[in-house]
Design an enzyme around this catalytic site. Structure first.
Site, short mmCIF file in Angstrom:
data_model
loop_
_atom_site.label_atom_id
_atom_site.label_comp_id
_atom_site.label_asym_id
_atom_site.label_seq_id
_atom_site.Cartn_x
_atom_site.Cartn_y
_atom_site.Cartn_z
N SER A 74 13.08 2.88 20.77
CA SER A 74 13.31 3.39 19.41
C SER A 74 12.30 2.81 18.43
CB SER A 74 14.74 3.12 18.96
OG SER A 74 15.07 1.77 19.14
N ALA A 112 10.39 -2.75 13.78
CA ALA A 112 11.38 -3.40 14.64
C ALA A 112 12.68 -2.62 14.60
CB ALA A 112 11.62 -4.83 14.19
N CYS A 113 13.33 -2.57 15.74
CA CYS A 113 14.60 -1.85 15.84
C CYS A 113 15.57 -2.64 16.71
CB CYS A 113 14.36 -0.46 16.42
SG CYS A 113 15.84 0.55 16.42
N GLY A 114 16.80 -2.65 16.31
CA GLY A 114 17.83 -3.36 17.05
C GLY A 114 18.21 -2.68 18.35
N ASN A 115 17.82 -1.43 18.51
CA ASN A 115 18.19 -0.68 19.71
C ASN A 115 17.22 -0.87 20.86
OD1 ASN A 115 20.47 0.39 18.49
ND2 ASN A 115 19.33 2.07 17.63
#
Length: 93
Positions: free
Chosen positions: A14, A7-10
């Protein structure tokens, strides 16, 4: 089979790149796994369906009530060595 979520906040792009790094590392480790990717928002609700969730160390506190899932915070999301070290440690604990 080990179920893993990246998981990525962007966003989804990503997290897809991180997913590919994780797949490479886990394959090199000889682990039978299934790796998925998601945004942090989606991952927070889906985490309980996975064994491992890999996210930026700054987002670890976003995850609570994730059942059996082990949340792994990464400082360098693209570091194969850090992924390997932290996954090994999580699987031993």
């Amino acid at each position: 089979m080990l179920k893993v979520l990246a998981a990525c906040g962007n966003g989804m792009g990503s997290s897809l790149i991180i997913k590919m790094k994780i797949e490479k590392v886990l394959k090199d480790m000889g682990l039978d796994c299934e790796v998925h990717h998601a945004s942090v928002g989606q991952a927070k609700s889906d985490a309980r369906n996975f064994d491992l969730v890999l996210v930026s160390h700054m987002l670890v506190n976003e995850f609570s009530n994730v059942g059996k899932a082990k949340i792994i915070g990464l400082i360098n999301l693209l570091s194969e060595q850090e992924i390997r070290d932290k996954v090994e440690a999580a699987l031993k604990s």
